[in-house]
Design an enzyme around this catalytic site. Structure first.
Site: not given
Length: 217
Positions: A19, A68, A93, A114
Site C-alpha cells: 500500500h 482512508n 498502488d 481508499n
C-alpha cells in the site's frame, strides 16, 4: 507549482508494504534532488525543482492521515497553493494491475483504492492524473485488505526497485512535460518476467535427417 502525492500509511510498520509504494516513489524523487521533508498541515512535504534550478517546481506530499483520509491532507494543500486538479498527480498502488506494470491515467473510478476514493470525495471530482503501480490481485485465500498491507516478498524486491526508479522518472516527466508525454513514455512499462522462447532446431538439422528419395531400381 505542482503537487505530487504519494499514497501510503504513516508508521514504520507500513513502510515496506504494498500500500505504501506511492511513498517509495516520492521518497526517491526527494532523494534525487536532495529535498528535505518537513511537516505541513496533515502531511509531510518536500519541495524540489525538477530538471534544474529553474526547472518545474514540485511539492512532494506524503499524507500523515492514514490512507482512508488522504483527502484531508490533499484538499487543504491544493487550496493553500491555489491549484486545480490538473496540477495534482497521485501516485498509488493498483490491485487491478499485475505487479511490474506502471501507467498514467486521467480520472476514472477509484477502483477500491481508499486513498483515491477519499481524494475524489474531498475534491468533488475524479478528474485528476494518477500514476498507478501494479501490485496484483491477492493470491487465493487472501483478503484484499490484508494483501495491500503485506510486505514485499524477497523475489519481488529487484523488480520493486526498478518500478520505483521508473516511477520517479515518470513523475519528473509529468512535472516537466505533462500527462500526454508521461503516457507516451511510460504506459508500456511491463517488468514482468518474459517467457523463455521455444528452442529452435539447429541450422541444417532438419535436412540432415532427410537423405533424399531412395532409388528402388
Amino acid at each position: 507549482m505542482k503537487l505530487v502525492v504519494g499514497l501510503g500509511n504513516p508508521g514504520s510498520q507500513y513502510a515496506q508494504t504494498r500500500h505504501n509504494v506511492g511513498w517509495l516513489v516520492v521518497d526517491e524523487v526527494a532523494r534525487r534532488w536532495g529535498a528535505v521533508w518537513r511537516k505541513e498541515k496533515d502531511a509531510e512535504v518536500a519541495e524540489v525543482r525538477v530538471g534544474s534550478a529553474a526547472g518545474a517546481k514540485v511539492l512532494l506530499v506524503k499524507p500523515q492521515t492514514f490512507m482512508n483520509a488522504s483527502g484531508k491532507a490533499v484538499g487543504p494543500l491544493l487550496a493553500f497553493y491555489k491549484l486545480g486538479g490538473d496540477a495534482l498527480l497521485v501516485v498509488q498502488d493498483d490491485l487491478d494491475s499485475p505487479f511490474g506494470l506502471l501507467k498514467f491515467r486521467l480520472g476514472g473510478r477509484h477502483g477500491g483504492q481508499n486513498g483515491v476514493r477519499d481524494i475524489i470525495r474531498v475534491l468533488g471530482t475524479p478528474d485528476f492524473p494518477r500514476l498507478k503501480i501494479g501490485i496484483s490481485r491477492p493470491p487465493a485465500g487472501w483478503d484484499p485488505a490484508d494483501w495491500v498491507l503485506s510486505r514485499w516478498r524477497a523475489e519481488e524486491v529487484g523488480t520493486l526497485a526498478e518500478l520505483v526508479r521508473l516511477g520517479a522518472d515518470a513523475v519528473e516527466v509529468w512535472a516537466q512535460a505533462g500527462l500526454a508525454e508521461g503516457q507516451a513514455r511510460f504506459n508500456g512499462t511491463d517488468l514482468r518476467p518474459k517467457p523463455e522462447p521455444a528452442p529452435q532446431p539447429e541450422p541444417g538439422a532438419a535436412g540432415a535427417a532427410y537423405a533424399g528419395p531412395r532409388d528402388h531400381h
